[in-house]
Design an enzyme around this catalytic site. Structure first.
Site, mmCIF file in Angstrom:
data_model
loop_
_atom_site.group_PDB
_atom_site.id
_atom_site.type_symbol
_atom_site.label_atom_id
_atom_site.label_comp_id
_atom_site.label_asym_id
_atom_site.label_seq_id
_atom_site.Cartn_x
_atom_site.Cartn_y
_atom_site.Cartn_z
ATOM 1 N N CYS A 43 0.877 -1.383 -0.004
ATOM 2 C CA CYS A 43 -0.157 -0.073 -0.094
ATOM 3 C C CYS A 43 0.743 1.217 -0.123
ATOM 4 C CB CYS A 43 -0.836 -0.019 1.142
ATOM 5 S SG CYS A 43 -1.840 1.562 1.558
ATOM 6 N N CYS A 48 -1.258 1.934 -3.150
ATOM 7 C CA CYS A 48 -2.267 2.630 -2.989
ATOM 8 C C CYS A 48 -1.861 4.017 -2.861
ATOM 9 C CB CYS A 48 -3.235 2.535 -1.526
ATOM 10 S SG CYS A 48 -3.293 0.717 -1.293
ATOM 11 N N LYS A 51 0.272 5.415 -5.928
ATOM 12 C CA LYS A 51 -0.879 5.434 -6.949
ATOM 13 C C LYS A 51 -1.739 6.565 -7.074
ATOM 14 C CE LYS A 51 -4.625 3.946 -6.512
ATOM 15 N NZ LYS A 51 -5.200 2.655 -6.509
ATOM 16 N N TYR A 99 6.159 4.800 9.610
ATOM 17 C CA TYR A 99 5.578 3.390 10.046
ATOM 18 C C TYR A 99 6.770 2.964 10.989
ATOM 19 C CZ TYR A 99 1.757 2.450 7.255
ATOM 20 O OH TYR A 99 0.401 2.300 6.656
ATOM 21 N N ALA A 115 12.372 -13.443 6.557
ATOM 22 C CA ALA A 115 12.216 -14.633 7.451
ATOM 23 C C ALA A 115 11.478 -15.511 7.139
ATOM 24 C CB ALA A 115 11.641 -13.708 8.931
ATOM 25 N N GLY A 176 -7.520 -6.221 -17.147
ATOM 26 C CA GLY A 176 -8.818 -5.281 -17.140
ATOM 27 C C GLY A 176 -9.017 -5.027 -15.586
ATOM 28 N N TYR A 178 -8.417 -3.694 -11.565
ATOM 29 C CA TYR A 178 -8.268 -2.473 -10.772
ATOM 30 C C TYR A 178 -7.014 -1.787 -11.362
ATOM 31 C CZ TYR A 178 -11.305 -3.001 -6.508
ATOM 32 O OH TYR A 178 -12.037 -3.427 -5.654
ATOM 33 N N GLU A 182 -6.814 1.548 -13.553
ATOM 34 C CA GLU A 182 -6.122 2.741 -13.056
ATOM 35 C C GLU A 182 -4.911 3.319 -13.798
ATOM 36 O OE1 GLU A 182 -5.656 1.628 -8.945
ATOM 37 O OE2 GLU A 182 -7.712 2.014 -8.430
ATOM 38 N N ARG A 199 -8.893 -9.772 -21.875
ATOM 39 C CA ARG A 199 -9.439 -10.905 -22.433
ATOM 40 C C ARG A 199 -10.877 -11.087 -22.624
ATOM 41 N NH1 ARG A 199 -7.284 -15.377 -17.781
ATOM 42 N NH2 ARG A 199 -8.307 -14.427 -16.119
ATOM 43 N N ARG A 205 -14.214 -6.496 -14.309
ATOM 44 C CA ARG A 205 -15.136 -7.652 -14.038
ATOM 45 C C ARG A 205 -15.514 -7.731 -12.644
ATOM 46 N NH1 ARG A 205 -14.607 -13.101 -12.688
ATOM 47 N NH2 ARG A 205 -12.452 -12.720 -13.069
ATOM 48 N N GLY A 262 -3.452 -9.478 -12.268
ATOM 49 C CA GLY A 262 -3.614 -10.092 -10.975
ATOM 50 C C GLY A 262 -2.490 -10.217 -10.173
ATOM 51 N N ASP A 303 -3.595 -9.771 2.288
ATOM 52 C CA ASP A 303 -3.577 -10.405 0.890
ATOM 53 C C ASP A 303 -3.067 -11.834 0.833
ATOM 54 O OD1 ASP A 303 -4.522 -7.841 0.108
ATOM 55 O OD2 ASP A 303 -2.880 -7.500 -1.363
ATOM 56 N N ALA A 341 -13.105 1.747 -4.324
ATOM 57 C CA ALA A 341 -13.179 2.621 -5.256
ATOM 58 C C ALA A 341 -11.819 2.195 -6.258
ATOM 59 C CB ALA A 341 -12.814 3.979 -4.695
ATOM 60 N N HIS A 435 -27.491 20.951 -1.984
ATOM 61 C CA HIS A 435 -27.726 21.575 -3.192
ATOM 62 C C HIS A 435 -26.665 22.706 -3.581
ATOM 63 C CE1 HIS A 435 -29.546 22.257 -7.203
ATOM 64 N NE2 HIS A 435 -29.748 23.513 -6.791
ATOM 65 N N GLU A 440 -26.385 14.745 -4.139
ATOM 66 C CA GLU A 440 -27.782 15.060 -4.083
ATOM 67 C C GLU A 440 -28.780 14.013 -4.937
ATOM 68 O OE1 GLU A 440 -29.700 18.747 -5.248
ATOM 69 O OE2 GLU A 440 -27.705 19.107 -6.097
HETATM 70 P P1 NDP Z 1 -7.396 -7.761 -10.549
HETATM 71 O O1 NDP Z 1 -7.870 -9.148 -10.070
HETATM 72 O O2 NDP Z 1 -8.439 -6.786 -10.338
HETATM 73 O O3 NDP Z 1 -7.706 -7.985 -12.117
HETATM 74 C C1 NDP Z 1 -6.504 -8.722 -12.832
HETATM 75 C C2 NDP Z 1 -6.943 -8.601 -14.341
HETATM 76 O O4 NDP Z 1 -5.921 -9.374 -15.262
HETATM 77 C C3 NDP Z 1 -8.143 -9.198 -14.712
HETATM 78 O O5 NDP Z 1 -8.732 -8.429 -15.716
HETATM 79 C C4 NDP Z 1 -8.036 -10.597 -15.192
HETATM 80 O O6 NDP Z 1 -9.110 -11.000 -16.239
HETATM 81 C C5 NDP Z 1 -6.741 -10.147 -15.997
HETATM 82 N N1 NDP Z 1 -6.157 -11.884 -16.030
HETATM 83 C C6 NDP Z 1 -5.789 -12.504 -15.010
HETATM 84 N N2 NDP Z 1 -4.822 -13.630 -15.532
HETATM 85 C C7 NDP Z 1 -4.790 -13.364 -16.621
HETATM 86 C C8 NDP Z 1 -4.239 -14.045 -17.907
HETATM 87 N N3 NDP Z 1 -3.441 -15.031 -17.513
HETATM 88 N N4 NDP Z 1 -4.263 -13.438 -18.925
HETATM 89 C C9 NDP Z 1 -4.735 -12.394 -19.347
HETATM 90 N N5 NDP Z 1 -5.465 -11.587 -18.337
HETATM 91 C C10 NDP Z 1 -5.417 -12.069 -17.189
HETATM 92 O O7 NDP Z 1 -5.893 -7.824 -10.091
HETATM 93 P P2 NDP Z 1 -5.079 -6.411 -9.967
HETATM 94 O O8 NDP Z 1 -3.681 -6.974 -10.224
HETATM 95 O O9 NDP Z 1 -5.647 -5.166 -11.033
HETATM 96 O O10 NDP Z 1 -4.997 -6.053 -8.555
HETATM 97 C C11 NDP Z 1 -4.960 -6.801 -7.381
HETATM 98 C C12 NDP Z 1 -5.977 -6.535 -6.499
HETATM 99 O O11 NDP Z 1 -5.497 -5.280 -5.663
HETATM 100 C C13 NDP Z 1 -7.384 -6.362 -6.990
HETATM 101 O O12 NDP Z 1 -8.252 -7.251 -6.932
HETATM 102 C C14 NDP Z 1 -7.756 -5.437 -5.481
HETATM 103 O O13 NDP Z 1 -8.407 -6.438 -4.631
HETATM 104 C C15 NDP Z 1 -6.422 -4.911 -5.137
HETATM 105 N N6 NDP Z 1 -6.321 -3.429 -5.661
HETATM 106 C C16 NDP Z 1 -7.291 -2.475 -5.216
HETATM 107 C C17 NDP Z 1 -7.038 -1.308 -5.712
HETATM 108 C C18 NDP Z 1 -8.255 0.041 -5.192
HETATM 109 O O14 NDP Z 1 -8.918 -0.432 -4.215
HETATM 110 N N7 NDP Z 1 -8.365 1.077 -5.588
HETATM 111 C C19 NDP Z 1 -6.138 -0.712 -6.498
HETATM 112 C C20 NDP Z 1 -5.447 -1.865 -7.152
HETATM 113 C C21 NDP Z 1 -5.555 -3.008 -6.537
HETATM 114 P P3 NDP Z 1 -10.438 -11.548 -15.719
HETATM 115 O O15 NDP Z 1 -11.301 -10.286 -15.275
HETATM 116 O O16 NDP Z 1 -11.071 -12.174 -17.102
HETATM 117 O O17 NDP Z 1 -10.198 -12.696 -14.687
#
Ligand code: NDP
Length: 455
Positions: A43, A48, A51, A99, A115, A176, A178, A182, A199, A205, A262, A303, A341, A435, A440
């Site tokens: 973070c 976070c 970012k 921290y 560790a 596609g 977070y 972003e 994909r 999603r 991911g 995580d 968000a 307002h 609102e």
């Molecule tokens: P996400 O799980 O949000 O997104 C991963 C993306 O990668 C999805 O679009 C997924 O597609 C795609 N993907 C996964 N595997 C493959 C593959 N083998 N080939 C092609 N595409 C693939 O993960 P992020 O890394 O974006 O973020 C990790 C986590 O961190 C988030 O889930 C969230 O919990 C946290 N986060 C929160 C934020 C916030 O609160 N603003 C900001 C950033 C991170 P598909 O949808 O089809 O699975």
């Protein structure tokens, strides 16, 4: 048996630091904590915080244009990335020091090294030293996952995005979720030519379909190319680019490829499986509602457990663990109705049920409105805000709230209180509007736009 520590925490991120501090400062425990990288974790150091500062920096381009539309005599010159990056690094240094101080003031002993777990009560540091503890907490977080393919080693991950020497001109963002969405917006705001390969059928999603379609359309209107049902099949280095061949055969050159596909729990090499700590398919530590693993002296939060992967959730889990084990106050982190968000431009704020989930469940009314907010309308922008509520037809309870627009992050935090409290649509309606605001609209939507009957 006497131990060196009452608690040894592996991982100095949000969850580990909170648990260590509460156990030491409020539970009177002797606490050690090991961190192999920088204190603060994902973070603070590579997530976070940097970012959000990049989101802020990126948004000023439009703000300056809007200022000009309001009569200010300003002109947005080019963005000075090295200047911003230097300031960002200084800010992260400041936060890391804060921290460390917090932990020191709480009496936590920090070990700046890796560790691993040797047995249910012993950890071994990379320095060779072994330490014993009555309880061990694993809070090692996650790490970006890059699917292997031809040339995939040419891609960077979000970890590297904060340290770029220069801003690239043409970027491909793969994924596609977070992080992908972003960064696509951040880079576009800096004037970078951005393409996304996702994909599936629509980015983001898991969020409400109407909301994510709204975000995607706005991103495209801002100049981001989104290629759906597309993946990077091959990447190769040419003298002046990374050449990417997509799964549909399309070939394009980029200066940088960001893989945001991911994250995976950070459990490799920690020695957990050998001890009988159960791990899931992705390597996540399986815990019960008290964050306790299958080895009773070992707990895990954040995580690394792959529950709800958000900083504030990790903090709640770490706090609940310390309360339960060291303060004799049994506490569980509540994973229901967690608001979040996505810091795209425009932002997406969401809490609770999506329309699709409501439709599958049945018996819901949908209230939704889109409109041009006063400020951007005046500035001559086409941007539209979306406000949406999913309401239980029988109980009238608001089950979900979805907001797309500027400051959706701030609005959803407040809406989430009402939704979490179980407010009804009529409670929203009885609340007099402030307002003129965007928010609102949340209390002035009179008629449902759709009904999904009982199934
Ligand atoms: P996400 O799980 O949000 O997104 C991963 C993306 O990668 C999805 O679009 C997924 O597609 C795609 N993907 C996964 N595997 C493959 C593959 N083998 N080939 C092609 N595409 C693939 O993960 P992020 O890394 O974006 O973020 C990790 C986590 O961190 C988030 O889930 C969230 O919990 C946290 N986060 C929160 C934020 C916030 O609160 N603003 C900001 C950033 C991170 P598909 O949808 O089809 O699975």
């Amino acid at each position: 048996m006497s131990f060196d520590y009452d608690l040894f925490v592996i991982g100095g991120g949000s969850g580990g630091v909170r648990a260590a501090r509460i156990a030491a400062a409020e539970g009177g425990a002797r606490v050690g904590l090991a961190e192999e990288s920088r204190m603060g974790g994902t973070c603070v150091i590579r997530g976070c915080v940097p970012k959000k500062l990049m989101v802020n920096a990126s948004g000023f381009g439009k703000t300056l244009e809007d200022a000009a539309a309001f009569g200010w005599q300003v002109k947005a010159e080019a963005f000075d990335w090295p200047m911003f990056r230097t300031k960002l690094e200084a800010e992260l240094d400041r936060l890391e020091a804060a921290y460390r101080n917090t932990l020191k003031n709480a009496g936590v002993i920090i070990h700046d090294t890796r560790a691993v777990v040797l047995d249910p009560h012993t950890v071994r540091l990379a320095t060779g030293e072994s330490l014993t503890a009555k309880h061990i907490l694993i809070a090692t977080g996650g790490w970006p996952h890059v699917p292997e393919g031809p040339g995939s080693d040419l891609a960077v991950t979000s970890n590297e995005m904060f340290h770029l020497d220069a801003l690239p001109k043409r970027v491909l963002v793969v994924g596609g979720g977070y992080i992908a969405s972003e960064f696509a917006c951040i880079l576009r705001g800096f004037g970078v030519d951005v393409t996304m390969y996702y994909r599936g059928a629509q980015i983001l999603r898991g969020f409400d379909d109407e909301a994510r379609t709204h975000v995607a359309a706005a991103m495209q209107a801002n100049g981001i190319t989104i290629r759906l049902h597309t993946e990077a099949a091959r990447m190769e280095r040419t003298p002046d680019a990374i050449r990417v061949t997509a799964t549909d055969g399309h070939v394009q050159d980029f200066d940088l490829v960001l893989c945001a596909t991911g994250r995976r729990p950070n459990t490799a090499g920690l020695g957990l499986e050998a001890l009988g700590v159960h791990l899931g398919k992705l390597g996540e530590i399986i815990v019960d509602e008290w964050s306790q693993t299958s080895v009773p002296s070992i707990y895990a939060v954040g995580d690394v457990t792959n529950r709800v992967n958000l900083t504030p959730v990790a903090i709640r889990e770490g706090h609940a663990f310390a309360d339960t084990v060291f303060r004799a106050v049994p506490s569980k982190a509540d994973h229901a109705m967690v608001a979040s968000a996505v810091f795209t431009q425009p932002e997406l704020g969401a809490v609770g049920m999506t329309e699709e989930e409501g439709k599958a469940r049945g018996g819901v009314e949908i209230y939704a409105t889109t409109f041009r907010p006063m400020k951007t309308l005046f500035a001559g922008r086409p941007d539209r805000v979306l406000m949406k509520l999913v309401v239980d037809e029988a109980t009238r309870q608001v089950l979900g709230c979805h907001i797309v627009g500027p400051e959706a992050d701030e609005m959803i935090q407040l809406a989430a209180i009402a939704v979490k409290m179980g407010a009804t649509k009529e409670d929203f309606d009885r609340t007099v509007a402030v307002h003129p605001t965007m928010a609102e609209e949340l209390v002035t939507m009179r008629k449902p736009v759709r009904r999904h009957g009982a199934v």
